[in-house]
Each structure stands twice: as C-alpha cells, then as structure tokens.
Design a protein around this motif. Structure first.
Motif, short mmCIF file in Angstrom:
data_model
loop_
_atom_site.label_atom_id
_atom_site.label_comp_id
_atom_site.label_asym_id
_atom_site.label_seq_id
_atom_site.Cartn_x
_atom_site.Cartn_y
_atom_site.Cartn_z
N GLY A 1 -9.26 -1.41 -1.47
CA GLY A 1 -9.30 -2.75 -2.03
C GLY A 1 -10.22 -2.87 -3.21
N SER A 2 -10.26 -1.87 -4.05
CA SER A 2 -11.19 -1.87 -5.17
C SER A 2 -10.62 -2.65 -6.35
CB SER A 2 -11.49 -0.43 -5.60
OG SER A 2 -12.30 -0.41 -6.75
N THR A 3 -11.49 -3.36 -7.06
CA THR A 3 -11.11 -4.03 -8.31
C THR A 3 -11.50 -3.19 -9.52
OG1 THR A 3 -13.22 -5.23 -8.35
CG2 THR A 3 -11.34 -6.32 -7.28
N TYR A 4 -11.89 -1.94 -9.29
CA TYR A 4 -12.35 -1.07 -10.37
C TYR A 4 -11.23 -0.86 -11.39
CZ TYR A 4 -14.03 3.08 -12.78
OH TYR A 4 -14.42 3.98 -13.74
N GLY A 5 -11.59 -0.94 -12.67
CA GLY A 5 -10.65 -0.66 -13.74
C GLY A 5 -9.66 -1.76 -14.05
N ARG A 6 -9.83 -2.93 -13.47
CA ARG A 6 -8.91 -4.03 -13.76
C ARG A 6 -9.22 -4.63 -15.12
NH1 ARG A 6 -7.30 -1.65 -10.08
NH2 ARG A 6 -6.47 -2.41 -8.11
N ASP A 7 -8.18 -5.12 -15.78
CA ASP A 7 -8.37 -5.84 -17.04
C ASP A 7 -7.57 -7.13 -16.98
OD1 ASP A 7 -5.74 -4.99 -17.35
OD2 ASP A 7 -6.26 -3.38 -18.72
N THR B 1 1.48 -9.85 -5.05
CA THR B 1 0.75 -9.86 -6.33
C THR B 1 -0.74 -9.61 -6.11
OG1 THR B 1 0.66 -12.29 -6.15
CG2 THR B 1 2.35 -11.33 -7.58
N ALA B 2 -1.30 -10.09 -4.98
CA ALA B 2 -2.71 -9.82 -4.69
C ALA B 2 -2.93 -8.34 -4.42
CB ALA B 2 -3.16 -10.65 -3.49
N VAL B 3 -2.02 -7.72 -3.66
CA VAL B 3 -2.14 -6.28 -3.39
C VAL B 3 -1.98 -5.49 -4.68
CG1 VAL B 3 -1.01 -4.34 -2.24
CG2 VAL B 3 -1.43 -6.46 -0.99
N ALA B 4 -1.06 -5.91 -5.54
CA ALA B 4 -0.85 -5.21 -6.80
C ALA B 4 -2.07 -5.32 -7.71
CB ALA B 4 0.38 -5.77 -7.51
N ALA B 5 -2.79 -6.44 -7.64
CA ALA B 5 -3.93 -6.66 -8.53
C ALA B 5 -5.24 -6.09 -8.01
CB ALA B 5 -4.09 -8.15 -8.80
N ALA B 6 -5.42 -6.07 -6.69
CA ALA B 6 -6.73 -5.70 -6.14
C ALA B 6 -6.65 -4.74 -4.97
CB ALA B 6 -7.48 -6.97 -5.71
N GLY B 7 -5.50 -4.15 -4.70
CA GLY B 7 -5.40 -3.23 -3.58
C GLY B 7 -5.28 -3.98 -2.26
N THR B 8 -5.41 -3.24 -1.17
CA THR B 8 -5.25 -3.82 0.16
C THR B 8 -6.59 -4.38 0.63
OG1 THR B 8 -5.60 -1.62 1.10
CG2 THR B 8 -3.34 -2.35 0.82
N ILE B 9 -6.63 -5.68 0.83
CA ILE B 9 -7.83 -6.37 1.30
C ILE B 9 -7.43 -7.14 2.56
CG2 ILE B 9 -9.60 -8.08 0.77
CD1 ILE B 9 -9.23 -7.42 -2.16
N GLY B 10 -7.99 -6.75 3.69
CA GLY B 10 -7.61 -7.35 4.95
C GLY B 10 -8.54 -8.47 5.39
N PHE B 11 -8.09 -9.18 6.41
CA PHE B 11 -8.86 -10.19 7.14
C PHE B 11 -9.07 -11.50 6.37
CE2 PHE B 11 -10.23 -6.33 9.38
CZ PHE B 11 -9.92 -6.70 10.66
N ALA C 1 0.83 -1.20 0.00
CA ALA C 1 0.00 0.00 0.00
C ALA C 1 0.86 1.26 0.00
CB ALA C 1 -0.92 -0.01 1.22
N LEU C 2 1.94 1.25 0.77
CA LEU C 2 2.82 2.41 0.81
C LEU C 2 3.46 2.67 -0.55
CD1 LEU C 2 4.28 4.65 2.32
CD2 LEU C 2 5.98 2.95 3.07
N GLY C 3 3.92 1.60 -1.21
CA GLY C 3 4.52 1.78 -2.53
C GLY C 3 3.55 2.38 -3.53
N ALA C 4 2.30 1.90 -3.51
CA ALA C 4 1.30 2.43 -4.43
C ALA C 4 0.95 3.88 -4.11
CB ALA C 4 0.04 1.56 -4.38
N VAL C 5 0.80 4.20 -2.83
CA VAL C 5 0.43 5.56 -2.44
C VAL C 5 1.55 6.54 -2.77
CG1 VAL C 5 -0.09 7.04 -0.46
CG2 VAL C 5 -1.21 4.83 -0.68
N VAL C 6 2.80 6.13 -2.58
CA VAL C 6 3.92 7.01 -2.94
C VAL C 6 3.87 7.36 -4.41
CG1 VAL C 6 6.43 7.07 -3.23
CG2 VAL C 6 5.46 6.27 -1.07
#
Length: 310
Positions: A164-170, A229-239, A81-86
C-alpha cells in the motif's frame, strides 16, 4: 487539514510552513521544490485513497447489512492486487500507469465474477459476502504463487506495491481517483435515503416501492469503482473500509446523510496518518501505508467481531 499539513512538512527531510508558502509562490529553493514536488502527490493520493475506501466500505456495509464487510471482503481489492502483480512479474519494465491500469482491470474482472456468482440469490447479504470471501482467498493464493515463482527483483517490486505504498506517485496518478471520488460522493449524497432503506431489512424498501435488486447493484458498482481506482492509485490498503464507517456511526448515528461525510473524512485522515508514520518512523527507510493501517485496523476488527458475537 492538520494531518495534510503534517504530511507535507514531515518526512526524511523536515520543512517549515514558510517553505511551503515559498514553494506555492514559486520562490522555493531547489531542495525544497524537489521535496514538495514529490511529497505533495503522495499526500493527495493518501487522502483521496482513504476517502474512497471509506466511502466504498460504507456502501458495502449498507448493502450487505454486515458490520464486518468491507471492499476487500468482496474480493475487489484482491483482484486489483492480482492484476498489478501479474503485470509486475511478467513485464518487469512496466511503468506506473500500466500497473494502475492492470490493477483497475483486475478489480473490474473480479467484481464481474463475484456479482455474476451472487446474482442468482438477488445479491443477498450472506451469498454476496461468502462469494467475495472465496474469490478473495483465491486471489491471495495466486498472488503468493506468482511471488514465489518470479524473479526476486520482481517479487520485491510486487511486495512493495502490495504494502500500500504511495511512493513514486505524481499528480496524473491522482486525477482519476479524484474524479471517481467526486462521482461517488455525489451519487451517495443524492441517494442517501435509499441507503438508509437498503440497510434496514428486505421488506421495508419493497413496501416503499424501491427496486431492491437494482439499488443494491448500483451501490455495489459505485463501491467497486471507488475501490479499483484507490487500489490503482495507492496499492492495497486494508481495514479502512471497515474502521471508518464504524467510527462514523459511533460518532453521528446511523443516518447516512451524516455517516457519509464523516466516514469519508475519517478514512482520509486514517490513510494520510498511516502514510505519514510510514515515512517518518524509520526514515529514511519507509513502511507502506497498508502495513500501518493493518496495525491500526486489526485490533479494531477483533473488537467489532467480539461485540457482534455478544
């Protein structure tokens, strides 16, 4: 299968099974084709991300022998998440592939930091978890600082991704996750007996000739790849990494030859259901899948914590 089909049919524009069949044959109309072309990668991303996070959580809980551990506890999710936000806050025009690469790089660097600090103790369960919690707290603080200091438009983009949005994925966004998940399932499946031994205690694996340090490190590396890879594909999804392994063990026992496939399926169902609810509850507006899994996972986390204390 039912959840995947529901994910394809439901949303701000409801479809029928015949629409999906026509689309698969190339005979659908323009509206149906547009909806399914954008919705199918989202459903695949949710299914694969949930499966990857569940598998990573199963590996982490086995290695640490801590029922409250999950990939986020090791700081890997926070690093991604930090890498993406930066990148989002410094390069507003960054595309999806660039953000995914930044998230993967952040997870990898965080994993190197956590493993380096925990290596002196031989990756002992308490040391590894405590170091991971500290690093995760640090990444959360830096993310909050970046969002406060950045332009409001960039902050909105960052918060959307963090939900943790999957919006805009292809489909190209999903392929790396599918490859890493296949690799992780293969490794965990082949070494399921080793997982059983590692999750028992410190002495039994050594008495049976297992290199405990190397085994732990190998499973942790696989869990980091899955989480990144999960974070890169779908954002941060916890639990998901917490709930799915617990539910799998409650259903089929503690042997990993049964826990692994059940946990993977439960994780896929959980995230796909969360993504479906996020797209339909307040349609046409949307909620991130990460927010929905938090709503489901927080009560379960408290239940596990209370049971563990008892």
């Amino acid at each position: 299968m039912a959840v995947a089909v529901a994910g394809l049919l439901l949303g701000d524009h409801k479809l029928l099974l015949g629409d999906v069949a026509n689309w698969a044959q190339g005979n659908a109309g323009r509206t149906v084709s547009f909806v399914l072309d954008t919705r199918t990668p989202r459903v695949l991303a949710a299914l694969l991300a949930g499966a990857a996070l569940a598998l990573a959580g199963t590996l982490v809980q086995a290695v640490t022998r801590n029922p409250l551990a999950e990939p986020a506890v090791l700081g890997v999710s926070g690093g991604g998440a930090l890498g993406a936000v930066v990148l989002v806050t410094t390069v507003p025009m960054a595309g999806g592939w660039s953000i995914s690469a930044a998230a993967f790089a952040g997870s990898a660097l965080t994993a190197v930091l956590v493993f380096g600090l925990a290596a002196r103790g031989g990756f002992q369960q308490n040391r590894l978890v405590l170091v991971g919690i500290g690093v995760a707290s640090g990444t959360t603080a830096v993310i909050s600082l970046l969002i406060v200091l950045t332009d409001p438009f960039n902050a909105t983009k960052a918060l959307t991704w963090l939900s943790g949005s999957t919006y805009g994925r292809d489909l190209p966004d999903v392929l790396p996750l599918a490859a890493v998940l296949a690799l992780g399932v293969a490794v965990a499946g082949v070494r399921h007996r080793e997982l059983d031994l590692v999750s028992l205690d410190e002495d039994t694996p050594r008495l049976l000739g297992l290199d405990l340090l190397r085994g732990r490190l190998g499973f942790l590396v696989v869990s980091v790849l899955l989480t990144a890879t999960a974070v890169a594909a779908a954002g941060t999804i916890g639990f998901v990494g917490l709930v799915a392994p617990h539910a799998a063990r409650a259903l089929v026992g503690r042997r990993h030859t049964r826990v692994l496939p059940v946990a993977v399926l439960l994780g896929a169902v959980l995230v796909c259901t969360a993504d479906l609810l996020g797209r339909t509850v307040i349609a046409p507006a949307q909620l991130g899948a990460g927010l929905m899994t938090a709503v489901i996972g927080t009560p379960y986390f408290l239940h596990v914590l209370v049971r563990a204390r008892r």
